[in-house]
Scaffold this active site. Sequence first.
Site, PDB file in Angstrom:
ATOM      1  N   GLY A  32       0.840  -1.191   0.000  1.00 48.28           N
ATOM      2  CA  GLY A  32       0.000   0.000   0.000  1.00 48.28           C
ATOM      3  C   GLY A  32       0.872   1.237   0.000  1.00 48.28           C
ATOM      4  O   GLY A  32       2.096   1.160   0.153  1.00 48.28           O
ATOM      5  N   LEU A  33       0.235   2.379  -0.168  1.00 47.45           N
ATOM      6  CA  LEU A  33       0.967   3.643  -0.194  1.00 47.45           C
ATOM      7  C   LEU A  33       1.674   3.911   1.127  1.00 47.45           C
ATOM      8  O   LEU A  33       1.289   3.379   2.178  1.00 47.45           O
ATOM      9  CB  LEU A  33       0.003   4.796  -0.486  1.00 47.45           C
ATOM     10  CG  LEU A  33      -0.640   4.846  -1.879  1.00 47.45           C
ATOM     11  CD1 LEU A  33      -1.732   5.914  -1.913  1.00 47.45           C
ATOM     12  CD2 LEU A  33       0.407   5.125  -2.939  1.00 47.45           C
ATOM     13  N   SER A  34       2.689   4.759   1.077  1.00 45.14           N
ATOM     14  CA  SER A  34       3.329   5.227   2.300  1.00 45.14           C
ATOM     15  C   SER A  34       2.276   5.943   3.147  1.00 45.14           C
ATOM     16  O   SER A  34       1.529   6.777   2.644  1.00 45.14           O
ATOM     17  CB  SER A  34       4.465   6.192   1.956  1.00 45.14           C
ATOM     18  OG  SER A  34       5.053   6.697   3.134  1.00 45.14           O
ATOM     19  N   GLY A  35       2.199   5.589   4.412  1.00 46.30           N
ATOM     20  CA  GLY A  35       1.205   6.198   5.290  1.00 46.30           C
ATOM     21  C   GLY A  35      -0.125   5.476   5.310  1.00 46.30           C
ATOM     22  O   GLY A  35      -1.063   5.896   6.005  1.00 46.30           O
ATOM     23  N   SER A  36      -0.227   4.370   4.580  1.00 42.67           N
ATOM     24  CA  SER A  36      -1.497   3.641   4.533  1.00 42.67           C
ATOM     25  C   SER A  36      -1.777   2.878   5.827  1.00 42.67           C
ATOM     26  O   SER A  36      -2.919   2.542   6.119  1.00 42.67           O
ATOM     27  CB  SER A  36      -1.506   2.669   3.350  1.00 42.67           C
ATOM     28  OG  SER A  36      -0.464   1.713   3.480  1.00 42.67           O
ATOM     29  N   GLY A  37      -0.730   2.605   6.586  1.00 43.66           N
ATOM     30  CA  GLY A  37      -0.890   1.872   7.837  1.00 43.66           C
ATOM     31  C   GLY A  37      -0.328   0.464   7.802  1.00 43.66           C
ATOM     32  O   GLY A  37      -0.602  -0.346   8.688  1.00 43.66           O
ATOM     33  N   LYS A  38       0.479   0.158   6.791  1.00 43.53           N
ATOM     34  CA  LYS A  38       1.045  -1.185   6.637  1.00 43.53           C
ATOM     35  C   LYS A  38       1.823  -1.631   7.871  1.00 43.53           C
ATOM     36  O   LYS A  38       1.573  -2.710   8.415  1.00 43.53           O
ATOM     37  CB  LYS A  38       1.978  -1.244   5.417  1.00 43.53           C
ATOM     38  CG  LYS A  38       1.328  -0.938   4.098  1.00 43.53           C
ATOM     39  CD  LYS A  38       2.325  -1.046   2.952  1.00 43.53           C
ATOM     40  CE  LYS A  38       3.506  -0.108   3.092  1.00 43.53           C
ATOM     41  NZ  LYS A  38       3.115   1.334   3.120  1.00 43.53           N
ATOM     42  N   SER A  39       2.770  -0.815   8.302  1.00 38.71           N
ATOM     43  CA  SER A  39       3.632  -1.199   9.421  1.00 38.71           C
ATOM     44  C   SER A  39       2.843  -1.286  10.717  1.00 38.71           C
ATOM     45  O   SER A  39       3.082  -2.182  11.541  1.00 38.71           O
ATOM     46  CB  SER A  39       4.787  -0.201   9.571  1.00 38.71           C
ATOM     47  OG  SER A  39       5.640  -0.255   8.445  1.00 38.71           O
ATOM     48  N   SER A 106       6.009  -1.652  -2.182  1.00 34.67           N
ATOM     49  CA  SER A 106       6.036  -2.579  -3.323  1.00 34.67           C
ATOM     50  C   SER A 106       5.020  -2.172  -4.386  1.00 34.67           C
ATOM     51  O   SER A 106       4.021  -2.854  -4.591  1.00 34.67           O
ATOM     52  CB  SER A 106       5.801  -4.026  -2.864  1.00 34.67           C
ATOM     53  OG  SER A 106       4.739  -4.146  -1.951  1.00 34.67           O
TER      54      SER A 106
END
Length: 199
Positions: A32-39, A106
């Site tokens: 997902g985009l940077s800031g999407s909440g992946k981490s 990615s």
Amino acid sequence: MSHNTVIHQYKVTKADREQLHKHQSYLLWFTGLSGSGKSTLANLVEVELRQLGVSTYVLDGDNIRNGLNKDLSFAPEDRSENIRRIAEVGNLFVDAGLLTIAAFVSPYREDRANIKAIVGAENFIEIYVNTSLEECERRDVKGLYKKARAGEIQNMTGISAPYEAPIKPDIEIITDGQPIEVSVKSILDVIIEKLKIEA
């Protein structure tokens, strides 16, 4: 493969390691985009799985960029190499019998298809953290979007570089306006069923 190397076959197998850990091993790939909440989601999912006795390890984009892949830029070819290396590392962790969690932008479909090819489709679970660009920019937890809009960052995904959303992810989480607890539960429901463990 190099002409001067031979793959050694060890007696302890992936199945043996999975038996030791008492669950199957997978690579959970958060994209997902940077800031999407992946981490954030990867972290919370790992906490919950550990409480269920699942052996886990998280591979995180920023952490890997500061070590194994610190020699790579954010140009398209280096982004692809970044993901290829992580896929190979993830494959080793899966072979070790661990539930491996990877959180990476990615952005390219081809790269994500290569991950699946490296680890095997049966070991790969793609999780699309679907968050609008507007919401990611509003959060801008790392200040990257502000810098990108000011021209200070080149090849910023979503701004000056593309993000190719998954077409048929295994799990899709739409985070805009959704409590994070709901997102975590949606992911866990699928993973726990695949692991065949009791929650």
